[in-house]
Design a protein around this motif. Structure first.
Motif, PDB file in Angstrom:
ATOM      1  N   MET A   1       0.840  -1.172   0.000  1.00 12.43           N
ATOM      2  CA  MET A   1       0.000   0.000   0.000  1.00 12.43           C
ATOM      3  C   MET A   1       0.885   1.236   0.000  1.00 12.43           C
ATOM      4  O   MET A   1       1.906   1.281   0.664  1.00 12.43           O
ATOM      5  CB  MET A   1      -0.924  -0.014   1.217  1.00 12.43           C
ATOM      6  N   ARG A   2       0.466   2.238  -0.716  1.00 12.68           N
ATOM      7  CA  ARG A   2       1.224   3.478  -0.857  1.00 12.68           C
ATOM      8  C   ARG A   2       0.593   4.604  -0.014  1.00 12.68           C
ATOM      9  O   ARG A   2      -0.568   4.536   0.369  1.00 12.68           O
ATOM     10  CB  ARG A   2       1.256   3.898  -2.323  1.00 12.68           C
ATOM     11  N   ILE A   3       1.363   5.642   0.219  1.00 12.34           N
ATOM     12  CA  ILE A   3       0.889   6.797   0.979  1.00 12.34           C
ATOM     13  C   ILE A   3      -0.297   7.448   0.259  1.00 12.34           C
ATOM     14  O   ILE A   3      -1.223   7.929   0.903  1.00 12.34           O
ATOM     15  CB  ILE A   3       2.027   7.810   1.206  1.00 12.34           C
ATOM     16  N   ALA A   4      -0.302   7.425  -1.057  1.00 14.87           N
ATOM     17  CA  ALA A   4      -1.430   7.973  -1.820  1.00 14.87           C
ATOM     18  C   ALA A   4      -2.732   7.276  -1.448  1.00 14.87           C
ATOM     19  O   ALA A   4      -3.788   7.919  -1.384  1.00 14.87           O
ATOM     20  CB  ALA A   4      -1.161   7.836  -3.318  1.00 14.87           C
ATOM     21  N   ASP A   5      -2.673   5.965  -1.167  1.00 20.03           N
ATOM     22  CA  ASP A   5      -3.863   5.222  -0.755  1.00 20.03           C
ATOM     23  C   ASP A   5      -4.363   5.705   0.605  1.00 20.03           C
ATOM     24  O   ASP A   5      -5.568   5.817   0.829  1.00 20.03           O
ATOM     25  CB  ASP A   5      -3.571   3.718  -0.707  1.00 20.03           C
ATOM     26  N   VAL A   6      -3.446   5.981   1.505  1.00 26.23           N
ATOM     27  CA  VAL A   6      -3.812   6.494   2.827  1.00 26.23           C
ATOM     28  C   VAL A   6      -4.488   7.856   2.687  1.00 26.23           C
ATOM     29  O   VAL A   6      -5.520   8.117   3.307  1.00 26.23           O
ATOM     30  CB  VAL A   6      -2.572   6.599   3.753  1.00 26.23           C
ATOM     31  N   LEU A   7      -3.921   8.715   1.837  1.00 23.17           N
ATOM     32  CA  LEU A   7      -4.496  10.050   1.644  1.00 23.17           C
ATOM     33  C   LEU A   7      -5.875   9.982   0.996  1.00 23.17           C
ATOM     34  O   LEU A   7      -6.744  10.799   1.304  1.00 23.17           O
ATOM     35  CB  LEU A   7      -3.561  10.923   0.806  1.00 23.17           C
TER      36      LEU A   7
ATOM     37  N   SER B   1       6.661  11.009  -0.021  1.00 24.85           N
ATOM     38  CA  SER B   1       5.921  11.276  -1.252  1.00 24.85           C
ATOM     39  C   SER B   1       4.730  10.325  -1.336  1.00 24.85           C
ATOM     40  O   SER B   1       4.715   9.292  -0.662  1.00 24.85           O
ATOM     41  CB  SER B   1       6.823  11.106  -2.470  1.00 24.85           C
ATOM     42  N   PRO B   2       3.760  10.638  -2.164  1.00 27.88           N
ATOM     43  CA  PRO B   2       2.597   9.755  -2.308  1.00 27.88           C
ATOM     44  C   PRO B   2       2.959   8.358  -2.802  1.00 27.88           C
ATOM     45  O   PRO B   2       2.222   7.405  -2.555  1.00 27.88           O
ATOM     46  CB  PRO B   2       1.719  10.481  -3.333  1.00 27.88           C
ATOM     47  N   THR B   3       4.096   8.226  -3.460  1.00 24.69           N
ATOM     48  CA  THR B   3       4.495   6.918  -3.993  1.00 24.69           C
ATOM     49  C   THR B   3       5.244   6.053  -2.984  1.00 24.69           C
ATOM     50  O   THR B   3       5.472   4.871  -3.236  1.00 24.69           O
ATOM     51  CB  THR B   3       5.360   7.079  -5.257  1.00 24.69           C
ATOM     52  N   ASP B   4       5.619   6.625  -1.843  1.00 28.40           N
ATOM     53  CA  ASP B   4       6.289   5.834  -0.803  1.00 28.40           C
ATOM     54  C   ASP B   4       5.324   4.791  -0.258  1.00 28.40           C
ATOM     55  O   ASP B   4       4.110   4.998  -0.247  1.00 28.40           O
ATOM     56  CB  ASP B   4       6.774   6.728   0.340  1.00 28.40           C
ATOM     57  N   THR B   5       5.880   3.696   0.232  1.00 30.11           N
ATOM     58  CA  THR B   5       5.037   2.650   0.801  1.00 30.11           C
ATOM     59  C   THR B   5       4.760   2.936   2.276  1.00 30.11           C
ATOM     60  O   THR B   5       5.564   3.566   2.969  1.00 30.11           O
ATOM     61  CB  THR B   5       5.675   1.259   0.685  1.00 30.11           C
TER      62      THR B   5
ATOM     63  N   VAL C   1       3.436  15.191   3.384  1.00 29.76           N
ATOM     64  CA  VAL C   1       3.555  14.494   2.105  1.00 29.76           C
ATOM     65  C   VAL C   1       3.723  15.544   1.017  1.00 29.76           C
ATOM     66  O   VAL C   1       2.880  16.440   0.877  1.00 29.76           O
ATOM     67  CB  VAL C   1       2.309  13.626   1.814  1.00 29.76           C
ATOM     68  N   LEU C   2       4.817  15.439   0.260  1.00 31.30           N
ATOM     69  CA  LEU C   2       5.112  16.383  -0.812  1.00 31.30           C
ATOM     70  C   LEU C   2       5.096  15.678  -2.156  1.00 31.30           C
ATOM     71  O   LEU C   2       5.582  14.551  -2.277  1.00 31.30           O
ATOM     72  CB  LEU C   2       6.479  17.038  -0.620  1.00 31.30           C
TER      73      LEU C   2
ATOM     74  N   ILE D   1      -0.702  15.110   4.871  1.00 29.61           N
ATOM     75  CA  ILE D   1       0.104  14.799   6.056  1.00 29.61           C
ATOM     76  C   ILE D   1      -0.362  13.445   6.563  1.00 29.61           C
ATOM     77  O   ILE D   1      -1.548  13.115   6.496  1.00 29.61           O
ATOM     78  CB  ILE D   1      -0.011  15.887   7.141  1.00 29.61           C
ATOM     79  N   VAL D   2       0.594  12.657   7.027  1.00 30.42           N
ATOM     80  CA  VAL D   2       0.285  11.321   7.535  1.00 30.42           C
ATOM     81  C   VAL D   2       0.753  11.244   8.981  1.00 30.42           C
ATOM     82  O   VAL D   2       1.873  11.637   9.306  1.00 30.42           O
ATOM     83  CB  VAL D   2       0.995  10.237   6.682  1.00 30.42           C
ATOM     84  N   SER D   3      -0.127  10.758   9.847  1.00 34.05           N
ATOM     85  CA  SER D   3       0.234  10.581  11.255  1.00 34.05           C
ATOM     86  C   SER D   3       0.543   9.112  11.518  1.00 34.05           C
ATOM     87  O   SER D   3       0.200   8.239  10.710  1.00 34.05           O
ATOM     88  CB  SER D   3      -0.914  11.033  12.158  1.00 34.05           C
ATOM     89  N   ILE D   4       1.139   8.848  12.647  1.00 30.99           N
ATOM     90  CA  ILE D   4       1.427   7.462  13.013  1.00 30.99           C
ATOM     91  C   ILE D   4       0.120   6.683  13.138  1.00 30.99           C
ATOM     92  O   ILE D   4       0.051   5.503  12.797  1.00 30.99           O
ATOM     93  CB  ILE D   4       2.294   7.373  14.297  1.00 30.99           C
ATOM     94  N   GLY D   5      -0.942   7.345  13.587  1.00 29.50           N
ATOM     95  CA  GLY D   5      -2.251   6.702  13.673  1.00 29.50           C
ATOM     96  C   GLY D   5      -2.768   6.280  12.302  1.00 29.50           C
ATOM     97  O   GLY D   5      -3.339   5.197  12.148  1.00 29.50           O
ATOM     98  N   ASP D   6      -2.561   7.132  11.296  1.00 28.53           N
ATOM     99  CA  ASP D   6      -2.974   6.796   9.926  1.00 28.53           C
ATOM    100  C   ASP D   6      -2.225   5.567   9.423  1.00 28.53           C
ATOM    101  O   ASP D   6      -2.802   4.680   8.790  1.00 28.53           O
ATOM    102  CB  ASP D   6      -2.695   7.957   8.964  1.00 28.53           C
ATOM    103  N   VAL D   7      -0.938   5.522   9.719  1.00 25.04           N
ATOM    104  CA  VAL D   7      -0.090   4.413   9.267  1.00 25.04           C
ATOM    105  C   VAL D   7      -0.516   3.111   9.949  1.00 25.04           C
ATOM    106  O   VAL D   7      -0.654   2.072   9.300  1.00 25.04           O
ATOM    107  CB  VAL D   7       1.395   4.742   9.529  1.00 25.04           C
TER     108      VAL D   7
END
Length: 142
Positions: A1-7, A83-87, A105-106, A114-120
Motif C-alpha cells: 500500500m502506498r501513501i497515496a492510498d492512505v491520503l 511522497s505519495p508513492t512511498d510505501t 507528504v510532498l 500529512i500522515v500521522s502514526i495513527g494513519d499508518v
C-alpha cells in the motif's frame, strides 16, 4: 500500500501556519482542528513543523512569554517528508526509528497531505485484516 492510498482514505487537507504567527494562535489552531501538529509554511513551501510536544517543552523552558513568541522560535526546521508513492511499510519503519508522529507528504515540492502514526497503523491493521479474510476464505473453500 502506498501513501497515496492512505491520503485517498483520510483526505488530503493539511493545516498550515505562518512562521511569524504567535504561539498563542498556533494553540488556537491545534485546538480548533483537533490535531497534534501543524505544518509551518511560507510562500517558499514547507519550512518547519510544530507539535504539541514542541509547545510543552518550550513552555517548560520559557514560561508564559512563549505565547507571544513566533512559531518559528519553536518549530522543527529539519522536516522529514515523504511522497505519495512511498510505501506505508517503509514510512512505518522511518516513523518508528526516528520517533516521528507526523510526516508531511510532498509531490513535486508541493504539500499534498500529512500522515500521522495513527494513519499508518490504521492502514497496516486494514492490510492485516484483509490478509486474514483471504486466508480464511482460502481455507474454507479448499
Amino acid at each position: 500500500m502506498r501513501i497515496a492510498d492512505v491520503l485517498r482514505t483520510k483526505g488530503s487537507a493539511v493545516a498550515t501556519i505562518d512562521p511569524d504567527v504567535p504561539v498563542s494562535e498556533l494553540l488556537r489552531s491545534l485546538a480548533e482542528y483537533n490535531i497534534g501538529a501543524i505544518v509551518v509554511a511560507s510562500p517558499d513551501g514547507v519550512v518547519g513543523i510544530v507539535s504539541e510536544r514542541d509547545v510543552v517543552r518550550h513552555l517548560h523552558e520559557i514560561g508564559a512569554d512563549l505565547l507571544s513568541s513566533p512559531v518559528s522560535a519553536i518549530m522543527t526546521t529539519e522536516v522529514f517528508t515523504c511522497s505519495p508513492t512511498d510505501t506505508v511499510d517503509s514510512l512505518t519503519v522511518v516513523m518508528t526509528e526516528r520517533r516521528f508522529r507526523h510526516v508531511p507528504v510532498l509531490s513535486d515540492g508541493r504539500l499534498v497531505g500529512i500522515v500521522s502514526i495513527g494513519d499508518v497503523v490504521k492502514s497496516r491493521i486494514g492490510q492485516l485484516e484483509q490478509s486474514q479474510d483471504q486466508l480464511q476464505a482460502y481455507i474454507t473453500q479448499g
